[in-house]
Design a protein around this motif. Structure first.
Motif, PDB file in Angstrom:
ATOM      1  N   THR A  35       0.780  -1.274  -0.127  1.00 34.32           N
ATOM      2  CA  THR A  35       0.045  -0.110  -0.029  1.00 34.32           C
ATOM      3  C   THR A  35       0.961   1.202   0.029  1.00 34.32           C
ATOM      4  OG1 THR A  35      -1.731  -1.129   1.033  1.00 34.32           O
ATOM      5  CG2 THR A  35      -1.625   1.310   1.271  1.00 34.32           C
ATOM      6  N   ARG A  36       1.689   1.156   0.889  1.00 37.06           N
ATOM      7  CA  ARG A  36       2.591   2.516   1.115  1.00 37.06           C
ATOM      8  C   ARG A  36       3.533   2.532  -0.187  1.00 37.06           C
ATOM      9  NH1 ARG A  36       4.870   3.117   7.281  1.00 37.06           N
ATOM     10  NH2 ARG A  36       2.697   2.261   8.297  1.00 37.06           N
ATOM     11  N   TRP A  37       4.112   1.573  -0.791  1.00 37.17           N
ATOM     12  CA  TRP A  37       4.813   1.734  -1.809  1.00 37.17           C
ATOM     13  C   TRP A  37       4.078   2.217  -3.107  1.00 37.17           C
ATOM     14  CZ3 TRP A  37       6.767  -2.942  -5.284  1.00 37.17           C
ATOM     15  CH2 TRP A  37       8.029  -2.364  -6.132  1.00 37.17           C
ATOM     16  N   ALA A  38       2.767   1.624  -3.309  1.00 35.07           N
ATOM     17  CA  ALA A  38       1.907   2.209  -4.225  1.00 35.07           C
ATOM     18  C   ALA A  38       1.482   3.557  -4.167  1.00 35.07           C
ATOM     19  CB  ALA A  38       0.857   1.352  -4.261  1.00 35.07           C
ATOM     20  N   GLU A  39       1.468   3.994  -2.927  1.00 35.58           N
ATOM     21  CA  GLU A  39       1.103   5.415  -2.595  1.00 35.58           C
ATOM     22  C   GLU A  39       2.311   6.266  -2.936  1.00 35.58           C
ATOM     23  OE1 GLU A  39      -2.079   4.718   0.863  1.00 35.58           O
ATOM     24  OE2 GLU A  39      -0.047   5.125   1.325  1.00 35.58           O
ATOM     25  N   GLN A  40       3.417   5.961  -2.695  1.00 35.65           N
ATOM     26  CA  GLN A  40       4.696   6.792  -2.807  1.00 35.65           C
ATOM     27  C   GLN A  40       5.317   6.554  -4.361  1.00 35.65           C
ATOM     28  OE1 GLN A  40       7.816   5.177  -3.648  1.00 35.65           O
ATOM     29  NE2 GLN A  40       9.089   7.051  -3.414  1.00 35.65           N
ATOM     30  N   SER A  41       4.779   5.772  -5.324  1.00 33.84           N
ATOM     31  CA  SER A  41       5.400   5.449  -6.746  1.00 33.84           C
ATOM     32  C   SER A  41       4.599   6.396  -7.523  1.00 33.84           C
ATOM     33  CB  SER A  41       5.016   4.014  -7.040  1.00 33.84           C
ATOM     34  OG  SER A  41       5.352   3.919  -8.565  1.00 33.84           O
TER      35      SER A  41
END
Length: 528
Positions: free
Chosen positions: A129-135
């Motif tokens: 989740t956090r990776w997708a939000e940051q990408s």
């Protein structure tokens, strides 16, 4: 110089290769990714799944629309049902791959804290989740060897992926590809806590489609071997190329293994001015079988699974498939790459598998028969095999020892056929070979003995049948089948062996030898 690859993913810069992205319609794959689909890609081992995923990752990253990452979760298998240990291994692997392939350090910076704070049943979903939000680009995640995970570990991973599905693409990967040997419907997950079975289909019911990677077709096999000729100047004769296709039916590891053996390992092949012949391909096949290469060893290992035994057992007997065999067992064995649907029903996927299975199942028996089956005992003065003498010896051996020997076979119902083949294999290892035909519903096993000697190549058909109806009906049916196989193979000598397994029959009634004719063809019938 490039070469035929038999170990690990194929690199088209280093290896002869079929372009990986041609294995599926690229337009269809991109369409599913664009539509935010989660899907499954499955195929037997060493068919090219990992090669394909790595190529797809490179393609997507070069296009720049998505951030694509491949991760292999097999290291987590060592944790078994230690869910925390497994999730830790998966997150560490994901972070390492993101750093190496994408130059992205973000997952490595966050995963250990998230695991400590949220635990193993939420950490994977939270990291994604956090990776997708940051990408800046939507993420496409390719998870290889997913079915190497077991029990609660597999449940935890699948359910975290499913839980994040509604949040895609802003807060979860846009598309996830699960890759393994089996389709997700065949994940039989036993929970360690209550031993309840949770099928993969219910644990990951957001998949849009399951794609099965096929073997090479004949044109792709020819393309692969043509690369060798173009780069070395070595001619591969048409008969040799046709034999590669016939022996492998396009199974990618077998295609490459035969190429490596025939073009690089055999002493005669190292002279690039000498052509690769069908005889060299045949010799290469024998070498990879005798060495029990890892791929073939894995194949034999699958034969111990009850679901596989339920299907392969009747095939070895030539019997009809029992009504008790579940259809999903059949589909499972097809998906494993062991069998295929042929014109006459289910059959082994290719002639090499067809030969390996009975040879390996009777391997210990072959070793144990050293004192009973010596090739020199059955060779005539002209160098040909004395088949009546050989079969008479086996008939006596079967009468005296079959009860104890048949108990040794894992596939007991096919024991007589396997014992006969072990006896023959022990003999022909001295210089010939046995070709086999068997499959569900055939009601027989066809054996062709090929024995080189001074007069040429001796060709002998041996037909194996089990007595199910009356003896005369079985003989009549068997004579027609034996003649048909003799006619198809050009064998001038034929023998019909009938196993009578009825427990109430005395050996005096089972054991016989008589001469019969089918049309103008003489055939010897042996009762056992």
């Amino acid at each position: 110089m490039r070469f035929f690859n038999t170990a690990g993913p194929t690199n088209c810069q280093k290896h002869y290769c079929v372009p990986p992205l041609t294995r599926f319609s690229l337009e269809d794959i991109l369409g599913m990714i664009d539509r935010e689909r989660y899907f499954v890609l499955h195929a037997p081992r060493q068919v090219g799944k990992t090669t394909y995923l790595l190529a797809l990752m490179d393609y997507l990253n070069q296009a720049g629309k998505y951030k694509a990452l491949y991760v292999n979760v097999e290291p987590a298998q060592a944790a078994r049902e230690n869910v925390r240990g497994a999730v830790q291994a998966i997150l560490a692997g994901l972070s390492s791959m993101a750093r190496d392939y994408l130059g992205d350090l973000y997952p490595a910076q966050i995963w250990s804290d998230i695991l400590a704070e949220q635990g193993e049943f939420a950490a994977l979903a939270e990291v994604l989740t956090r990776w997708a939000e940051q990408s800046p680009q939507p993420i496409v995640l390719m998870i290889d060897e997913i079915d190497s995970l077991i029990g609660d570990t597999l449940i935890a991973v699948l359910r975290q992926l499913r839980a994040g599905y509604p949040k895609r693409p802003a807060h979860f990967p846009q598309s996830i590809i699960l890759c393994g040997v089996r389709d997700v419907r065949d994940y039989r997950i036993h929970s360690s806590r209550d031993q309840a079975i949770v099928t993969g289909g219910s644990a990951f019911n957001v998949k849009a489609e399951s794609l099965r990677m096929s073997d090479f077709d004949q044109a792709e096999v020819e393309m692969l071997y043509r690369q060798h000729s173009e780069e070395t100047g070595q001619i591969i004769e048409a008969e040799a190329l046709a034999l590669v296709w016939e022996l492998t039916r396009g199974q990618p590891w077998l295609v490459n293994a035969l190429g490596w053996e025939a073009c690089f390992k055999l002493p005669a092949a190292k002279d690039r001015s000498a052509p690769i012949t069908a005889e060299m391909v045949q010799e290469a096949k024998e070498q990879i079988i005798l060495r029990r290469e890892t791929h073939l060893d894995q194949l034999v290992d699958k034969l111990r699974e009850p679901r596989v035994q339920a299907v392969i057992g009747p095939m070895l007997e030539g019997a009809d498939l029992a009504q008790t065999v579940a259809p999903d067992h059949i589909q499972y064995v097809i998906d494993m790459g062991l069998i295929r649907r042929g014109a006459d029903g289910l059959e082994m996927s290719n002639p090499i598998y067809r030969e390996v299975v009975p040879r390996e199942l009777s391997f210990i028996s072959q070793l144990s028969l050293e004192s009973t089956a010596q090739p020199a005992w059955y060779i005539r003065p002209d160098g040909a095999l004395d088949m009546p003498k050989l079969l008479a010896a086996f008939q006596q051996f079967f009468r005296e020892h079959s009860e104890s020997w048949l108990e040794r076979f894992q596939y007991r119902e096919a024991g007589p056929q396997l014992l006969m083949q072990a006896f023959l294999q022990r003999i022909v290892n001295g210089g010939g070979r046995v070709e086999r035909e068997y499959g569900l519903g055939r009601r027989r096993t066809d054996l062709l003995i090929l024995w080189p000697y001074a007069g040429g190549v001796q060709r002998v058909v041996i037909e194996l049948k089990v007595l199910y109806r009356s003896l005369e009906q079985t003989v009549a049916e068997g004579l027609e089948q034996t003649w048909a196989y003799m006619d198809a193979t050009g064998a001038p000598e034929g023998h019909l062996v009938i196993f009578d397994r009825r427990p109430d029959r005395a050996w005096e009634e089972r054991i016989f030898q008589r001469q019969e004719r089918y049309g103008n063809t003489a055939i010897t019938v042996w009762g056992m």
